[in-house]
Scaffold this motif. Sequence first.
Motif, PDB file in Angstrom:
ATOM      1  N   THR A   1       1.318  -1.477   0.064  1.00  0.00           N
ATOM      2  CA  THR A   1       0.304   0.010   0.214  1.00  0.00           C
ATOM      3  C   THR A   1       0.561   1.178  -0.104  1.00  0.00           C
ATOM      4  O   THR A   1       2.140   1.405   0.823  1.00  0.00           O
ATOM      5  CB  THR A   1      -0.745  -0.020   1.147  1.00  0.00           C
ATOM      6  OG1 THR A   1       0.073   0.020   2.450  1.00  0.00           O
ATOM      7  CG2 THR A   1      -1.852  -1.015   1.515  1.00  0.00           C
ATOM      8  N   ARG A   2       0.049   2.264  -0.448  1.00  0.00           N
ATOM      9  CA  ARG A   2       1.310   3.004  -0.826  1.00  0.00           C
ATOM     10  C   ARG A   2       0.310   5.103   0.199  1.00  0.00           C
ATOM     11  O   ARG A   2       0.553   5.921  -0.811  1.00  0.00           O
ATOM     12  CB  ARG A   2       1.118   3.868  -2.211  1.00  0.00           C
ATOM     13  CG  ARG A   2       2.076   2.823  -3.077  1.00  0.00           C
ATOM     14  CD  ARG A   2       3.524   2.462  -2.440  1.00  0.00           C
ATOM     15  NE  ARG A   2       4.345   2.068  -3.387  1.00  0.00           N
ATOM     16  CZ  ARG A   2       5.663   1.349  -2.972  1.00  0.00           C
ATOM     17  NH1 ARG A   2       6.122   1.487  -1.786  1.00  0.00           N
ATOM     18  NH2 ARG A   2       6.517   0.988  -3.498  1.00  0.00           N
TER      19      ARG A   2
ATOM     20  N   ASP B   1      -6.382   4.575  -0.615  1.00  0.00           N
ATOM     21  CA  ASP B   1      -6.118   4.497  -2.005  1.00  0.00           C
ATOM     22  C   ASP B   1      -5.350   4.455  -2.937  1.00  0.00           C
ATOM     23  O   ASP B   1      -5.225   3.913  -4.316  1.00  0.00           O
ATOM     24  CB  ASP B   1      -7.513   5.634  -2.436  1.00  0.00           C
ATOM     25  CG  ASP B   1      -8.768   5.409  -1.294  1.00  0.00           C
ATOM     26  OD1 ASP B   1      -9.523   4.839  -0.408  1.00  0.00           O
ATOM     27  OD2 ASP B   1      -9.722   6.559  -1.761  1.00  0.00           O
ATOM     28  N   SER B   2      -4.630   3.752  -2.949  1.00  0.00           N
ATOM     29  CA  SER B   2      -2.924   3.893  -3.160  1.00  0.00           C
ATOM     30  C   SER B   2      -2.716   2.491  -3.532  1.00  0.00           C
ATOM     31  O   SER B   2      -2.007   2.207  -2.226  1.00  0.00           O
ATOM     32  CB  SER B   2      -1.911   4.909  -3.168  1.00  0.00           C
ATOM     33  OG  SER B   2      -1.434   4.606  -4.260  1.00  0.00           O
TER      34      SER B   2
ATOM     35  N   ASP C   1       0.316  -0.953  -5.094  1.00  0.00           N
ATOM     36  CA  ASP C   1       1.408  -0.907  -5.813  1.00  0.00           C
ATOM     37  C   ASP C   1       1.842  -2.242  -5.983  1.00  0.00           C
ATOM     38  O   ASP C   1       1.285  -3.198  -4.648  1.00  0.00           O
ATOM     39  CB  ASP C   1       2.848  -0.151  -5.570  1.00  0.00           C
ATOM     40  CG  ASP C   1       3.275  -0.005  -6.883  1.00  0.00           C
ATOM     41  OD1 ASP C   1       3.121  -0.524  -8.260  1.00  0.00           O
ATOM     42  OD2 ASP C   1       4.036   1.722  -6.952  1.00  0.00           O
TER      43      ASP C   1
ATOM     44  N   GLN D   1     -10.186   9.148  -6.687  1.00  0.00           N
ATOM     45  CA  GLN D   1      -9.954   8.179  -6.293  1.00  0.00           C
ATOM     46  C   GLN D   1     -10.404   6.314  -6.699  1.00  0.00           C
ATOM     47  O   GLN D   1      -9.664   5.782  -6.562  1.00  0.00           O
ATOM     48  CB  GLN D   1     -11.066   8.194  -5.278  1.00  0.00           C
ATOM     49  CG  GLN D   1     -10.669   9.801  -3.641  1.00  0.00           C
ATOM     50  CD  GLN D   1     -11.535   9.226  -2.388  1.00  0.00           C
ATOM     51  OE1 GLN D   1     -12.743   9.444  -2.574  1.00  0.00           O
ATOM     52  NE2 GLN D   1     -11.405   9.991  -1.493  1.00  0.00           N
TER      53      GLN D   1
ATOM     54  N   GLU E   1      -7.656   6.305  -8.878  1.00  0.00           N
ATOM     55  CA  GLU E   1      -6.101   5.089  -7.824  1.00  0.00           C
ATOM     56  C   GLU E   1      -6.780   4.184  -7.695  1.00  0.00           C
ATOM     57  O   GLU E   1      -5.349   3.557  -7.655  1.00  0.00           O
ATOM     58  CB  GLU E   1      -6.066   6.501  -7.090  1.00  0.00           C
ATOM     59  CG  GLU E   1      -4.779   6.370  -5.865  1.00  0.00           C
ATOM     60  CD  GLU E   1      -3.796   7.182  -6.539  1.00  0.00           C
ATOM     61  OE1 GLU E   1      -2.574   6.079  -6.535  1.00  0.00           O
ATOM     62  OE2 GLU E   1      -2.934   7.677  -7.390  1.00  0.00           O
TER      63      GLU E   1
ATOM     64  N   LYS F   1      -5.613   1.833 -11.393  1.00  0.00           N
ATOM     65  CA  LYS F   1      -4.211   1.666 -11.534  1.00  0.00           C
ATOM     66  C   LYS F   1      -3.664   0.880 -10.161  1.00  0.00           C
ATOM     67  O   LYS F   1      -3.005   0.162 -10.918  1.00  0.00           O
ATOM     68  CB  LYS F   1      -3.322   3.334 -10.609  1.00  0.00           C
ATOM     69  CG  LYS F   1      -2.414   3.158 -11.457  1.00  0.00           C
ATOM     70  CD  LYS F   1      -1.385   4.898 -11.345  1.00  0.00           C
ATOM     71  CE  LYS F   1      -1.630   5.017  -9.359  1.00  0.00           C
ATOM     72  NZ  LYS F   1      -0.888   6.663  -9.777  1.00  0.00           N
ATOM     73  N   GLY F   2      -4.734   0.600  -8.929  1.00  0.00           N
ATOM     74  CA  GLY F   2      -3.665  -0.423  -8.177  1.00  0.00           C
ATOM     75  C   GLY F   2      -4.199  -1.906  -9.182  1.00  0.00           C
ATOM     76  O   GLY F   2      -3.624  -2.758  -9.360  1.00  0.00           O
TER      77      GLY F   2
END
Length: 315
Positions: A78-79, A82-83, A85, A169, A172, A175-176
């Motif tokens: 997690t980044r 809501d992010s 990777d 959001q 994002e 993208k994940g």
Amino acid sequence: MFKIYRSNCTDLYELTLQTLERGAWFNLINPTSAELEQVAATTGSPLDFLKAALDEEERSRIELEENHMLVITNIPVTRGHDSYDALPLGIVLTTDYIITICLESNEVLADFKPENHRLFSTFKKTRFLFQILYKSATLYLKYLKQINRRTDEIERYLRRSMQNEEIFQLLELQKGLTYFAASLRSNGIVLEKLLRLRSTSQVQHLIKMYEEDEDLLEDVIIENKQAIEMVEMYSRIMNGMMDTFTSIISNNLNRVMKFLASMTIILAIPTMVSSFMGMNVDVPFGGNGGFVITLLFAVAVTALSAFGLWRKGMF
């Protein structure tokens, strides 16, 4: 930074290079060049094996040398809110040791701690490898469920108000999901190759699979396939949701513009009437009571126009 651990039947304890034992686990987190060279000299592992996982763009793969095997898998991280990777995790197996290398601390390796020492054994390298891969696969499933719950929350917000923040959001999260999809597919290739290697004689001294180990590897493959299916399903749902809300936002904009155009027409009628009747020339009803008559006429025309626009659904 690196630490060395060794487990037995009752405990997981930390070692040093001076008290090193067979079956030890080297855990390297963002190591320096000096630390990599020190571990390579101690374990005999190729230096390029140890450096491979320190590239953020490294893809999942397996490499074999005479007494060493490198397994690179992508683990979820997690980044922030809501992010999500994926990060490469390198696992090097030697005849005596198992080495894990990663750029940062992660939830996959954090689960292998002294409190859980009964659940794994560092000297059972093959099983320990599969347990790490299993933890990674289950963590993907956990994060995917979080993404799904978060998507439902954002959808409820978007039903009430169309704000740019919620749209960003969703982007994002999308993208994940894209990162997860690419990582899970490459991880699946690695798992299938590990399954084929069980019958390869040249790696028997590195990977010794017992029946329980084969069952665990098959569980990892099943979990990975389930995660791939969930990613694909959630991606389709989110793409459909993005398209739907884009259409809704566009429709709402059209409704606002239609309302503003209708109001412009309605407000223009009294202005036009008053401008005509206020000219410095002789006009109808220019005598006494002309103002009242003009006002009533403007109101009547305006009301009639508003009723006509309302019947046509303009506002």
